[in-house]
Write a protein that holds these residues in place. Structure first.
Motif, PDB file in Angstrom:
ATOM      1  N   VAL A  46      43.740  26.937  -6.592  1.00 30.60           N
ATOM      2  CA  VAL A  46      44.366  28.253  -6.743  1.00 30.60           C
ATOM      3  C   VAL A  46      44.021  28.843  -8.107  1.00 30.60           C
ATOM      4  O   VAL A  46      43.677  30.029  -8.224  1.00 30.60           O
ATOM      5  CB  VAL A  46      45.888  28.152  -6.561  1.00 30.60           C
ATOM      6  CG1 VAL A  46      46.556  29.498  -6.841  1.00 30.60           C
ATOM      7  CG2 VAL A  46      46.223  27.688  -5.153  1.00 30.60           C
ATOM      8  N   LEU A  47      44.101  28.034  -9.153  1.00 31.53           N
ATOM      9  CA  LEU A  47      43.775  28.515 -10.494  1.00 31.53           C
ATOM     10  C   LEU A  47      42.315  28.925 -10.600  1.00 31.53           C
ATOM     11  O   LEU A  47      41.989  29.959 -11.193  1.00 31.53           O
ATOM     12  CB  LEU A  47      44.098  27.430 -11.522  1.00 31.53           C
ATOM     13  CG  LEU A  47      45.573  27.037 -11.640  1.00 31.53           C
ATOM     14  CD1 LEU A  47      45.743  25.897 -12.629  1.00 31.53           C
ATOM     15  CD2 LEU A  47      46.417  28.237 -12.046  1.00 31.53           C
ATOM     16  N   TYR A  48      41.418  28.129 -10.008  1.00 36.44           N
ATOM     17  CA  TYR A  48      40.001  28.483 -10.021  1.00 36.44           C
ATOM     18  C   TYR A  48      39.768  29.798  -9.278  1.00 36.44           C
ATOM     19  O   TYR A  48      38.967  30.644  -9.710  1.00 36.44           O
ATOM     20  CB  TYR A  48      39.171  27.377  -9.369  1.00 36.44           C
ATOM     21  CG  TYR A  48      39.178  26.065 -10.133  1.00 36.44           C
ATOM     22  CD1 TYR A  48      39.375  26.041 -11.507  1.00 36.44           C
ATOM     23  CD2 TYR A  48      38.982  24.854  -9.473  1.00 36.44           C
ATOM     24  CE1 TYR A  48      39.390  24.843 -12.208  1.00 36.44           C
ATOM     25  CE2 TYR A  48      38.990  23.652 -10.172  1.00 36.44           C
ATOM     26  CZ  TYR A  48      39.198  23.650 -11.529  1.00 36.44           C
ATOM     27  OH  TYR A  48      39.212  22.470 -12.217  1.00 36.44           O
ATOM     28  N   ILE A 104      37.158  32.033  -1.241  1.00 31.84           N
ATOM     29  CA  ILE A 104      37.811  32.055  -2.543  1.00 31.84           C
ATOM     30  C   ILE A 104      38.447  30.707  -2.868  1.00 31.84           C
ATOM     31  O   ILE A 104      38.476  30.295  -4.033  1.00 31.84           O
ATOM     32  CB  ILE A 104      38.867  33.183  -2.570  1.00 31.84           C
ATOM     33  CG1 ILE A 104      39.502  33.304  -3.954  1.00 31.84           C
ATOM     34  CG2 ILE A 104      39.948  32.946  -1.513  1.00 31.84           C
ATOM     35  CD1 ILE A 104      38.558  33.718  -5.024  1.00 31.84           C
ATOM     36  N   VAL A 105      38.924  29.984  -1.855  1.00 35.85           N
ATOM     37  CA  VAL A 105      39.559  28.692  -2.115  1.00 35.85           C
ATOM     38  C   VAL A 105      38.526  27.589  -2.312  1.00 35.85           C
ATOM     39  O   VAL A 105      38.889  26.456  -2.627  1.00 35.85           O
ATOM     40  CB  VAL A 105      40.523  28.309  -0.975  1.00 35.85           C
ATOM     41  CG1 VAL A 105      41.667  29.289  -0.891  1.00 35.85           C
ATOM     42  CG2 VAL A 105      39.784  28.234   0.363  1.00 35.85           C
ATOM     43  N   GLY A 106      37.255  27.917  -2.130  1.00 32.79           N
ATOM     44  CA  GLY A 106      36.214  26.917  -2.294  1.00 32.79           C
ATOM     45  C   GLY A 106      35.545  26.957  -3.658  1.00 32.79           C
ATOM     46  O   GLY A 106      34.571  26.231  -3.886  1.00 32.79           O
ATOM     47  N   VAL A 107      36.056  27.786  -4.563  1.00 30.79           N
ATOM     48  CA  VAL A 107      35.465  27.885  -5.895  1.00 30.79           C
ATOM     49  C   VAL A 107      35.816  26.631  -6.695  1.00 30.79           C
ATOM     50  O   VAL A 107      36.986  26.265  -6.821  1.00 30.79           O
ATOM     51  CB  VAL A 107      35.981  29.135  -6.629  1.00 30.79           C
ATOM     52  CG1 VAL A 107      35.377  29.217  -8.024  1.00 30.79           C
ATOM     53  CG2 VAL A 107      35.642  30.383  -5.836  1.00 30.79           C
ATOM     54  N   SER A 108      34.808  25.980  -7.231  1.00 33.57           N
ATOM     55  CA  SER A 108      35.004  24.748  -7.988  1.00 33.57           C
ATOM     56  C   SER A 108      35.034  25.042  -9.490  1.00 33.57           C
ATOM     57  O   SER A 108      34.783  26.171  -9.929  1.00 33.57           O
ATOM     58  CB  SER A 108      33.876  23.755  -7.688  1.00 33.57           C
ATOM     59  OG  SER A 108      32.636  24.284  -8.108  1.00 33.57           O
ATOM     60  N   GLU A 109      35.333  24.016 -10.264  1.00 34.65           N
ATOM     61  CA  GLU A 109      35.330  24.173 -11.720  1.00 34.65           C
ATOM     62  C   GLU A 109      33.937  24.547 -12.212  1.00 34.65           C
ATOM     63  O   GLU A 109      33.785  25.409 -13.092  1.00 34.65           O
ATOM     64  CB  GLU A 109      35.800  22.883 -12.384  1.00 34.65           C
ATOM     65  CG  GLU A 109      35.860  22.963 -13.900  1.00 34.65           C
ATOM     66  CD  GLU A 109      36.347  21.675 -14.525  1.00 34.65           C
ATOM     67  OE1 GLU A 109      36.495  21.632 -15.764  1.00 34.65           O
ATOM     68  OE2 GLU A 109      36.586  20.696 -13.781  1.00 34.65           O
ATOM     69  N   HIS A 110      32.920  23.910 -11.643  1.00 38.68           N
ATOM     70  CA  HIS A 110      31.544  24.240 -12.018  1.00 38.68           C
ATOM     71  C   HIS A 110      31.224  25.688 -11.669  1.00 38.68           C
ATOM     72  O   HIS A 110      30.550  26.400 -12.430  1.00 38.68           O
ATOM     73  CB  HIS A 110      30.571  23.296 -11.298  1.00 38.68           C
ATOM     74  CG  HIS A 110      29.129  23.598 -11.572  1.00 38.68           C
ATOM     75  ND1 HIS A 110      28.376  24.427 -10.754  1.00 38.68           N
ATOM     76  CD2 HIS A 110      28.289  23.190 -12.566  1.00 38.68           C
ATOM     77  CE1 HIS A 110      27.151  24.513 -11.237  1.00 38.68           C
ATOM     78  NE2 HIS A 110      27.077  23.772 -12.327  1.00 38.68           N
ATOM     79  N   GLY A 111      31.706  26.144 -10.514  1.00 34.08           N
ATOM     80  CA  GLY A 111      31.471  27.526 -10.118  1.00 34.08           C
ATOM     81  C   GLY A 111      32.132  28.519 -11.059  1.00 34.08           C
ATOM     82  O   GLY A 111      31.564  29.576 -11.374  1.00 34.08           O
ATOM     83  N   ALA A 116      29.342  37.597  -6.781  1.00 28.07           N
ATOM     84  CA  ALA A 116      30.310  38.135  -5.817  1.00 28.07           C
ATOM     85  C   ALA A 116      30.124  37.534  -4.433  1.00 28.07           C
ATOM     86  O   ALA A 116      31.100  37.333  -3.703  1.00 28.07           O
ATOM     87  CB  ALA A 116      30.185  39.653  -5.756  1.00 28.07           C
ATOM     88  N   VAL A 117      28.880  37.246  -4.059  1.00 30.46           N
ATOM     89  CA  VAL A 117      28.608  36.687  -2.732  1.00 30.46           C
ATOM     90  C   VAL A 117      29.351  35.373  -2.538  1.00 30.46           C
ATOM     91  O   VAL A 117      29.880  35.089  -1.454  1.00 30.46           O
ATOM     92  CB  VAL A 117      27.092  36.491  -2.534  1.00 30.46           C
ATOM     93  CG1 VAL A 117      26.805  35.549  -1.374  1.00 30.46           C
ATOM     94  CG2 VAL A 117      26.421  37.828  -2.271  1.00 30.46           C
ATOM     95  N   GLN A 118      29.435  34.562  -3.573  1.00 31.08           N
ATOM     96  CA  GLN A 118      30.068  33.255  -3.442  1.00 31.08           C
ATOM     97  C   GLN A 118      31.580  33.354  -3.226  1.00 31.08           C
ATOM     98  O   GLN A 118      32.185  32.415  -2.708  1.00 31.08           O
ATOM     99  CB  GLN A 118      29.781  32.430  -4.700  1.00 31.08           C
ATOM    100  CG  GLN A 118      28.303  32.223  -4.954  1.00 31.08           C
ATOM    101  CD  GLN A 118      28.070  31.502  -6.269  1.00 31.08           C
ATOM    102  OE1 GLN A 118      28.450  30.347  -6.433  1.00 31.08           O
ATOM    103  NE2 GLN A 118      27.473  32.178  -7.225  1.00 31.08           N
ATOM    104  N   VAL A 119      32.191  34.472  -3.611  1.00 31.41           N
ATOM    105  CA  VAL A 119      33.643  34.608  -3.528  1.00 31.41           C
ATOM    106  C   VAL A 119      34.060  35.516  -2.375  1.00 31.41           C
ATOM    107  O   VAL A 119      34.893  35.151  -1.558  1.00 31.41           O
ATOM    108  CB  VAL A 119      34.213  35.134  -4.857  1.00 31.41           C
ATOM    109  CG1 VAL A 119      35.724  35.314  -4.765  1.00 31.41           C
ATOM    110  CG2 VAL A 119      33.868  34.173  -5.987  1.00 31.41           C
TER     111      VAL A 119
END
Length: 224
Positions: free
Chosen positions: A26-28, A139-146, A203-206
């Motif tokens: 959620v924070l990411y 949006i919930v798949g964004v990792s720390e690296h991302g 933007a595509v990744q989110v």
């Protein structure tokens, strides 16, 4: 009794919200959308001023192509999206200056890139959900690296826009006069095209390739 039930429901909602805010994903996601909002606000007005809305759509489609190719060959999706989008943006930046010529060329390149993306996704042997997320975002798949990658790209874009602000505004408002006054319009066009490609790739990744145009164009167009 109804009031007690309402208070209990409010407390339960607050506890759920507090619990979610302690979760990393959620924070990411919140950091990612904040960075995208910053990018859209910074680069969107220049896109509208330069009449490059269709270029953003084309860059997002080619970002999808790069991400799909990276997915198929087992590479990093973020880097694949950036590579595909930047290559597309450079191609669009090197095209004719007239809007009619540029739009026709973008349409041809975009159709080819979208076809390649569909082919790569079709050939991908993994889960279909991973492939579909390239279109709609995750949006919930964004990792720390991302998030770190997005922060670095956002910093690069913002610093470049600040450094080139005056000649960029001049060449966007009146490119002929700017070129006559010695402004390197062609070089600025290529640099800005790369910035558009980087923003579209993030933007595509989110939000996915289908909503990049809305994110980068709609607020700026409404403001204009």
């Amino acid at each position: 009794m109804d009031r007690l039930l309402e208070i209990a429901g409010t407390i339960a909602d607050t506890e759920v919200t507090a619990y979610l805010l302690r979760q990393d994903f959620v924070l990411y996601g919140l950091v990612a959308i904040a960075l995208l909002g910053l990018l859209a606000g910074a680069i969107g007005p220049f896109i509208v001023m330069r009449q490059m809305s269709f270029s953003v759509h084309g860059a997002s489609e080619l970002a999808l192509t790069g991400a799909a190719a990276a997915l198929l060959f087992g590479l990093n999706l973020g880097l694949g999206a950036i590579l595909g989008s930047v290559v597309a943006a450079l191609i669009f930046g090197l095209m004719g200056a007239r809007a009619s010529q540029r739009d026709s060329s973008i349409g041809v390149v975009m159709a080819f890139g979208l076809g390649m993306a569909v082919l790569f996704i079709h050939l991908y042997p993994g889960r279909s959900g991973t492939s579909f997320s390239l279109l709609t975002g995750q949006i919930v798949g964004v990792s720390e690296h991302g998030v770190v990658q997005m922060a670095v790209v956002a910093a690069i874009i913002c610093v470049t826009l600040i450094a080139l602000y005056r000649p960029l505004v001049f060449s966007s408002a009146d490119p002929e006069v700017a070129e006559a006054r010695g402004v390197p319009v062609r070089a600025i066009n290529l640099i800005f095209a790369v910035l558009v490609g980087l923003a579209a790739a993030q933007a595509v990744q989110v939000v996915g390739a289908l909503l990049v145009l809305s994110l980068l164009i709609t607020p700026a167009a409404a403001a204009a």
